[in-house]
Write a protein that holds these residues in place. Structure first.
Motif, PDB file in Angstrom:
ATOM      1  N   GLU A  35      40.249  43.048  33.893  1.00 28.97           N
ATOM      2  CA  GLU A  35      39.942  41.705  34.387  1.00 28.97           C
ATOM      3  C   GLU A  35      41.109  40.747  34.121  1.00 28.97           C
ATOM      4  OE1 GLU A  35      36.107  43.519  32.644  1.00 28.97           O
ATOM      5  OE2 GLU A  35      38.212  43.316  32.043  1.00 28.97           O
ATOM      6  N   LYS A  48      42.531  44.997  41.999  1.00 28.97           N
ATOM      7  CA  LYS A  48      41.440  45.579  41.220  1.00 28.97           C
ATOM      8  C   LYS A  48      41.659  47.065  41.012  1.00 28.97           C
ATOM      9  CE  LYS A  48      36.371  45.870  41.097  1.00 28.97           C
ATOM     10  NZ  LYS A  48      35.122  45.495  41.798  1.00 28.97           N
ATOM     11  N   LYS A  58      43.446  38.811  36.959  1.00 24.60           N
ATOM     12  CA  LYS A  58      43.661  37.366  36.879  1.00 24.60           C
ATOM     13  C   LYS A  58      45.140  37.026  36.930  1.00 24.60           C
ATOM     14  CE  LYS A  58      42.635  33.349  33.914  1.00 24.60           C
ATOM     15  NZ  LYS A  58      44.017  32.947  33.536  1.00 24.60           N
ATOM     16  N   ALA A 103      38.348  40.454  29.376  1.00 26.20           N
ATOM     17  CA  ALA A 103      38.219  39.383  30.381  1.00 26.20           C
ATOM     18  C   ALA A 103      38.657  38.011  29.869  1.00 26.20           C
ATOM     19  CB  ALA A 103      36.798  39.295  30.923  1.00 26.20           C
TER      20      ALA A 103
END
Length: 209
Positions: A69, A101, A73, A155
């Motif tokens: 994640e 991804k 980003k 994340a």
């Protein structure tokens, strides 16, 4: 009574049909395609970050075992320009969100190689900053966000364990001078560190495992 029983029976029979329909209507989240991720990584990323995400070039970060994640980003922010890096912007612009991804999850699945601290004179200072911060200057401990062993928090905060010291020094410097501005928290922390402290904590991070 017969009418009431009939209505109840009809309601019971209808309930599973309604539930199945509702479940079928739920949006499906596509799983990352690791085969495509490996192909895209090999074509776009491997030359700088290593065939398996373990960079052999000290100024380029190791990506293996990084939180996917977080990687997504960063790629999105390189592409948008929120994170300023001309080289990475060029590569990120070539990628769709799906590509990002797939790449992120593939490289995250690769084990990171252990790193080593090199500066014996600074390692004690680096450990003190990483684990305890500098209280009299309101500098928080790195371990509070990145965990005591550098594993980070998925994340939210990246894995640092074993990261090249040269890369960490460069990032802390760009946070400090404002040329990297995609984390207000890191900008505030780095602004309070001097060159020796940055070098010390970066070297300590390199040896974390």
């Amino acid at each position: 009574m017969k009418l009431l029983a009939s209505l109840l029976t009809a309601a019971v029979l209808a309930a599973p049909v309604f539930s199945a329909f509702a479940a079928g209507d739920a949006p499906k989240v596509a799983k990352p395609d690791l085969v495509k991720g490996e192909a895209s990584y090999t074509a776009v990323c491997a030359a700088c970050h290593g065939a398996d995400g373990n960079s052999a070039i000290a100024v380029n970060p190791t990506l293996a075992q990084q939180h996917p994640e977080y990687l997504v980003k960063q790629l999105q922010e390189f592409k948008s320009g929120k994170r300023n890096n001309a080289v990475m912007k060029g590569f990120a612009t070539m990628l769709t969100d799906e590509d990002m991804k797939n790449i992120a999850y593939w490289v995250a699945s690769k084990p990171a190689k252990a790193g080593f601290a090199k500066d014996k004179d600074l390692v004690t200072l680096g450990e003190r900053i990483y684990r305890g911060g500098i209280a009299d200057r309101n500098i928080a401990a790195c371990a509070g966000c990145h965990s005591p062993n550098g594993a980070g928090i998925p994340a939210q905060y990246p894995r640092l364990s074993g990261q090249h010291a040269d890369y960490t020094v460069a990032q802390l410097n760009t946070f400090r001078d404002g040329s990297r501005a995609n984390s207000q928290q890191m900008t505030q922390v780095a602004a309070k560190l001097n060159d020796k402290e940055i070098k010390a904590v970066a070297d300590y991070i390199a040896g974390l495992r």
